[in-house]
Motif scaffolding. Sequence first.
Motif, PDB file in Angstrom:
ATOM      1  N   HIS A   1       0.836  -1.062   0.151  1.00 56.61           N
ATOM      2  CA  HIS A   1      -0.258  -0.235  -0.006  1.00 56.61           C
ATOM      3  C   HIS A   1       0.598   1.299   0.296  1.00 56.61           C
ATOM      4  CE1 HIS A   1      -3.587  -1.642   1.721  1.00 56.61           C
ATOM      5  NE2 HIS A   1      -3.379  -2.676   0.551  1.00 56.61           N
ATOM      6  N   SER A   2       1.882   1.154   0.719  1.00 60.88           N
ATOM      7  CA  SER A   2       2.714   2.572   1.291  1.00 60.88           C
ATOM      8  C   SER A   2       4.156   2.178   0.613  1.00 60.88           C
ATOM      9  CB  SER A   2       2.343   2.651   1.555  1.00 60.88           C
ATOM     10  OG  SER A   2       2.715   1.851   3.296  1.00 60.88           O
ATOM     11  N   SER A   3       5.350   1.450   0.645  1.00 57.42           N
ATOM     12  CA  SER A   3       6.349   0.931   0.948  1.00 57.42           C
ATOM     13  C   SER A   3       6.718   0.971  -0.436  1.00 57.42           C
ATOM     14  CB  SER A   3       7.065   0.240   1.909  1.00 57.42           C
ATOM     15  OG  SER A   3       8.124  -0.063   2.346  1.00 57.42           O
ATOM     16  N   ARG A   4       7.364   2.266  -0.893  1.00 55.70           N
ATOM     17  CA  ARG A   4       8.120   2.884  -1.863  1.00 55.70           C
ATOM     18  C   ARG A   4       9.254   3.571  -1.957  1.00 55.70           C
ATOM     19  NH1 ARG A   4       4.077  -0.263  -2.888  1.00 55.70           N
ATOM     20  NH2 ARG A   4       2.170  -0.116  -4.377  1.00 55.70           N
ATOM     21  N   GLY A   5      10.234   3.637  -2.857  1.00 50.71           N
ATOM     22  CA  GLY A   5      10.852   3.981  -3.101  1.00 50.71           C
ATOM     23  C   GLY A   5      11.354   5.336  -3.143  1.00 50.71           C
ATOM     24  N   GLY A   6      10.268   6.054  -3.398  1.00 56.70           N
ATOM     25  CA  GLY A   6      10.128   7.699  -3.872  1.00 56.70           C
ATOM     26  C   GLY A   6       9.539   7.546  -2.420  1.00 56.70           C
ATOM     27  N   HIS A   7       9.356   7.448  -1.500  1.00 58.63           N
ATOM     28  CA  HIS A   7       8.909   7.913  -0.952  1.00 58.63           C
ATOM     29  C   HIS A   7       9.655   7.635   1.170  1.00 58.63           C
ATOM     30  CE1 HIS A   7       5.426   7.914  -2.489  1.00 58.63           C
ATOM     31  NE2 HIS A   7       3.939   7.269  -2.441  1.00 58.63           N
ATOM     32  N   GLU A   8      11.018   7.447   0.887  1.00 60.43           N
ATOM     33  CA  GLU A   8      12.211   7.529   1.847  1.00 60.43           C
ATOM     34  C   GLU A   8      13.236   7.735   1.706  1.00 60.43           C
ATOM     35  OE1 GLU A   8      12.833   3.892   3.085  1.00 60.43           O
ATOM     36  OE2 GLU A   8      10.571   2.634   3.239  1.00 60.43           O
ATOM     37  N   PRO A   9      13.335   8.968   2.331  1.00 61.17           N
ATOM     38  CA  PRO A   9      14.316   9.976   2.537  1.00 61.17           C
ATOM     39  C   PRO A   9      15.790   9.294   1.831  1.00 61.17           C
ATOM     40  CG  PRO A   9      13.225  10.206   4.129  1.00 61.17           C
ATOM     41  CD  PRO A   9      13.015   9.862   3.649  1.00 61.17           C
ATOM     42  N   ARG A  10      15.981   7.925   2.870  1.00 62.23           N
ATOM     43  CA  ARG A  10      16.822   7.365   2.745  1.00 62.23           C
ATOM     44  C   ARG A  10      17.286   7.242   1.661  1.00 62.23           C
ATOM     45  NH1 ARG A  10      20.279   5.589   7.395  1.00 62.23           N
ATOM     46  NH2 ARG A  10      17.916   6.034   8.546  1.00 62.23           N
ATOM     47  N   LYS A  11      16.368   6.352   1.333  1.00 69.03           N
ATOM     48  CA  LYS A  11      16.926   5.801  -0.411  1.00 69.03           C
ATOM     49  C   LYS A  11      16.630   6.987  -0.894  1.00 69.03           C
ATOM     50  CE  LYS A  11      14.376   1.212   0.998  1.00 69.03           C
ATOM     51  NZ  LYS A  11      16.252   0.510   1.121  1.00 69.03           N
ATOM     52  N   VAL A  12      16.283   7.585  -1.049  1.00 70.50           N
ATOM     53  CA  VAL A  12      15.930   9.141  -2.530  1.00 70.50           C
ATOM     54  C   VAL A  12      17.502   9.452  -2.404  1.00 70.50           C
ATOM     55  CG1 VAL A  12      15.252  11.742  -3.057  1.00 70.50           C
ATOM     56  CG2 VAL A  12      13.608   9.191  -2.449  1.00 70.50           C
TER      57      VAL A  12
ATOM     58  N   LEU B   1      14.499   6.055 -11.600  1.00 68.62           N
ATOM     59  CA  LEU B   1      13.472   6.317 -11.817  1.00 68.62           C
ATOM     60  C   LEU B   1      12.715   5.453  -9.989  1.00 68.62           C
ATOM     61  CD1 LEU B   1      13.799   3.095 -14.871  1.00 68.62           C
ATOM     62  CD2 LEU B   1      13.897   5.643 -14.556  1.00 68.62           C
ATOM     63  N   ALA B   2      12.188   6.239 -10.019  1.00 70.11           N
ATOM     64  CA  ALA B   2      11.536   5.869  -8.317  1.00 70.11           C
ATOM     65  C   ALA B   2      10.074   5.975  -8.386  1.00 70.11           C
ATOM     66  CB  ALA B   2      11.910   7.743  -7.680  1.00 70.11           C
ATOM     67  N   GLN B   3       9.679   4.598  -7.772  1.00 73.60           N
ATOM     68  CA  GLN B   3       8.233   4.615  -7.588  1.00 73.60           C
ATOM     69  C   GLN B   3       8.241   5.222  -6.966  1.00 73.60           C
ATOM     70  OE1 GLN B   3       5.588   0.313  -8.120  1.00 73.60           O
ATOM     71  NE2 GLN B   3       7.992   0.036  -8.253  1.00 73.60           N
ATOM     72  N   THR B   4       7.047   5.610  -7.029  1.00 70.71           N
ATOM     73  CA  THR B   4       5.525   6.025  -5.874  1.00 70.71           C
ATOM     74  C   THR B   4       4.054   5.579  -6.043  1.00 70.71           C
ATOM     75  OG1 THR B   4       5.376   7.611  -6.926  1.00 70.71           O
ATOM     76  CG2 THR B   4       7.307   8.394  -5.573  1.00 70.71           C
ATOM     77  N   VAL B   5       3.044   6.524  -5.142  1.00 71.41           N
ATOM     78  CA  VAL B   5       1.720   6.111  -4.811  1.00 71.41           C
ATOM     79  C   VAL B   5       1.533   7.388  -5.268  1.00 71.41           C
ATOM     80  CG1 VAL B   5       0.500   4.956  -3.530  1.00 71.41           C
ATOM     81  CG2 VAL B   5       1.968   4.015  -3.099  1.00 71.41           C
ATOM     82  N   LYS B   6       0.584   7.312  -6.842  1.00 72.46           N
ATOM     83  CA  LYS B   6      -0.100   8.717  -6.774  1.00 72.46           C
ATOM     84  C   LYS B   6      -0.819   8.821  -6.113  1.00 72.46           C
ATOM     85  CE  LYS B   6      -1.239  11.515 -10.782  1.00 72.46           C
ATOM     86  NZ  LYS B   6      -1.898  11.477 -12.274  1.00 72.46           N
ATOM     87  N   GLY B   7      -1.125  10.568  -5.155  1.00 72.94           N
ATOM     88  CA  GLY B   7      -1.553  10.504  -4.694  1.00 72.94           C
ATOM     89  C   GLY B   7      -1.726  10.219  -2.408  1.00 72.94           C
ATOM     90  N   TYR B   8       0.094   9.965  -2.607  1.00 72.35           N
ATOM     91  CA  TYR B   8       0.349   9.047  -1.350  1.00 72.35           C
ATOM     92  C   TYR B   8      -0.197  10.383  -0.325  1.00 72.35           C
ATOM     93  CZ  TYR B   8       3.758   7.540   1.864  1.00 72.35           C
ATOM     94  OH  TYR B   8       4.551   6.514   3.177  1.00 72.35           O
ATOM     95  N   THR B   9      -0.671   9.807   1.154  1.00 72.65           N
ATOM     96  CA  THR B   9      -1.103  10.550   2.527  1.00 72.65           C
ATOM     97  C   THR B   9      -2.356  10.935   2.073  1.00 72.65           C
ATOM     98  OG1 THR B   9       0.503  12.489   1.746  1.00 72.65           O
ATOM     99  CG2 THR B   9       1.796  10.812   2.629  1.00 72.65           C
ATOM    100  N   LEU B  10      -3.120  10.962   0.762  1.00 77.07           N
ATOM    101  CA  LEU B  10      -4.426  11.936   0.533  1.00 77.07           C
ATOM    102  C   LEU B  10      -5.978  10.957   1.027  1.00 77.07           C
ATOM    103  CD1 LEU B  10      -3.596  13.507  -2.426  1.00 77.07           C
ATOM    104  CD2 LEU B  10      -3.191  14.737  -0.828  1.00 77.07           C
TER     105      LEU B  10
END
Length: 894
Positions: free
Chosen positions: A368-379, A397-406
């Motif tokens: 549901h949420s754990s993506r590389g683009g959402h973690e500052p350490r990995k970014v 190429l950073a994977q994220t969830v569109k609308g994350y935290t909304l």
Amino acid sequence: MSDPVGKLPSELDQLPDRDTEETAEWAASLDAVAKAAGTRRAEYLLRRTLQHAEAAGLALPKLLETDYVNTIPTSAEPEFPGDMEMEAKITAWNRWNAAAMVTRGSKYGVGGHIATFASAAWLYETGFQHFFRGKEADGSGDQLYIQGHASPGIYARAFLDGRISEQQLDNFRQESGGNGLPSYPHPRRLPWLWEFPTVSMGLGPLSAIYQARFNRYLQNRNIKDTANSHVWAFLGDGEMDEPESTAALALASREQLDNLTFVINCNLQRLDGPVRANFRVVQELEAQFRGAGWNVIKSLWGSAWDELFQLDTTGALVRRLREVPDAQFQTYATRDVAYIRQHFFGANAELVQLAGVLSDAKIAECFHSSRGGHEPRKVYAAYKAALEHKGAPTVILAQTVKGYTLGAGFESKNANHQMKKLTIDEFKDMRDLLGLPIPDSAFADGVVPYGHPGANSPEVQYLNERRAALGGPAPARKVKQVALPAPAERSFAPLIKGSGKQEMATTMAFVRLVKDLMRDKETGKRWVPIVPDEARTFGMESLFPSAGIYSPLGQTYEPVDRDQLMYYKEAKDGQILNEGITEAGAMADFIAACTSYATHGEPMIPFYIFYSMFGWQRTADQMWQLADQLGKGFIVGATAGRTTLTGEGLQHADGHSHLIASTNPASLNYDPAFAYEIAVIVKDGLRRMYGEKPEDVFYYLTVYNEPKVQPAMPEGVEEGILRGLYRFNTAADLAEAAPAADAPKIQLMASGTAIHWALEAQQLLAADWNVAADVWSATSWGELRRDALECDEALLRGEVRTPYVTRALEGVTSPVLAVSDWMRQVPDQISQWVEQDWTSLGTDGFGLSDTREGARRHFGVDAQSIVVAALAQLARRGEVPASAIKEARERYGL
């Protein structure tokens, strides 16, 4: 291993095998692994061997795709240097205010985009806190190409650091009052913040590549030290479908632009749905960029996945990730754990066994949420690796969830790009998730509040300290105006005095002028000639040996024409940008050069010369980008007009570029007829764009490849040339066959090469029909119209002003006949402000291959056709007999 039936020969079959026995041993070893441990193990070993060979620098074809995992393993991630808790608080405030701004604006119907920044917040925040160099540091700082749809998050951050007020946030997309914020990055609308307009998708990545290239150009020519400037381009995975997005990838690799990083937000969604519903866009992009020679870093999975990968001793998880299409993975992000256990882990027994030791909470977190683009350490790890990589540009190429935290109503929903607001309850859920200290009482009036921890809060202090360490606020655009001295008059003198008896095309006149200007001691080095592989067509080969063609490698070969005077000379400090067959690339180069005065504090004087047909028609969107970015320079449409380039036929015959150019408010469009007009226009253009009070405009000049005798400049015509119209001569100036004093009169108004047809028609009218015609040079239909529109606008304010074209024709009682090598709409732009009877001739319709004379007769714009049109106009007024029209047609064979 036995060869399969029907096997095609490979390149290896062409090479002699120096040791067949050793080759057989390697093949036998692979067979043994496949037999003992399975084909998957054999595949793994081969991939690892190829990766090792690539890292060791062996000359093997690159492995275009790697496993669907992070490029940088968790064990290799560097220590995070910041206060992660503090940065999380700052990011939370930015997420909140970005969503609040768009939601509050929705009540006015102005909308906005929420989901893009929500997915990319950490991609930006990590850069702002640790990487992006500001304008107050040494050099020029970094250049940031912000993804257009993420602009609310950038405004939210500027609100946090005090550069934008709450009132401005409430005026998002409401600019007309003068205190609003533009919808996307628009330097012309918000010139202290935005450097680069990016929302015309595809132009951002193209421009970023050429900006990085131009940085190196300035460095290699010893104009500006740009060694510490890095170009960061933030892009969407859907945006990469635009052809311009990937048009110059090979250029970036070929020129080893390691001062460039693309960050592609792979949230797997575009405007209507999945980017690659049945495929995997990350893998596709990886192959595309690696094939083009880029360094590729994938940051796909967050730390919650570490446990899963450690349990994946058979590789079943990695293989499953590689086969699941994007649309299905998007669905996993919205479904419950039972669905994921059945549809993802249920694919085979190995995955079922793996899932058996995982808790529901762990599976939910991962999918549901754990993506590389959402973690500052990995970014941070990805950005640091990008800056440390040398010899090639990097794409992350950073994977994220569109609308994350909304919330569940937004995250990974196909419609979230069009969703413009959250409900109050959704905001309260978001507040709780982000841990923001916003009480329920703040929602009492039913309006979501903005949030700010206070100017002296630890969050704002931390933010300001980090930005100070990196060179000041970002993004930011700072212009230190540097006026360039006017070139010496001797550069313009040859064109002013004319060509005598020698014929010269206006294309050659322009090139001769620029060649002389490039010799100027003060400003000569600042000229940037840009041409898309047609320099010889426009007579620019004389610049090759003197100015040199820019190449970061210099010239590593002996040119085939080295024994010739005008040989093809490449040089590391070359001045000419010869871009190959790419008008889009040449235009991107032009934009970078045009805006160097702002980006680097170094005003450059670019001129981009091209087939006029392939300028505005092909790259008009980039002309708008140029205007938005407040660029200055000369665009030159050569071989202009619909009848001068006769052999090329329909596609190359430009009769409409001035019409398209007239739609761009920043473009000053001129169609000069004579060499001296070019000299006057260029001289004034240098003053207006680079003088003491520089204007944010650029010039479009059309020049022709038709050799003509170039007259000396008459006295007192400079104002008319610049304003757009002056009387070149009168019927009384004719040396022979001057019409009688009481002869019917007509005014022939012409631009560009058409003035020569008008002058011939002037003689025919006098000699054959006793009609007195004056000839006017209309150097700019567009500037005449611009002036007239300004007069109309002044009238609305109570100011009475007369348009220049009206004043120029004041006292003229005879009719006006306008003619050009353009569609009639071009001169017709000014007709409503001409008080005399008006008609026009033009080259409406498709072009065709023929002689110039044949083409002009076809379109009815040659001298004889002008005569007939003039007689028809006078006949309607009763000033010549109607029979004269038929008689003229028969006489001239029309």
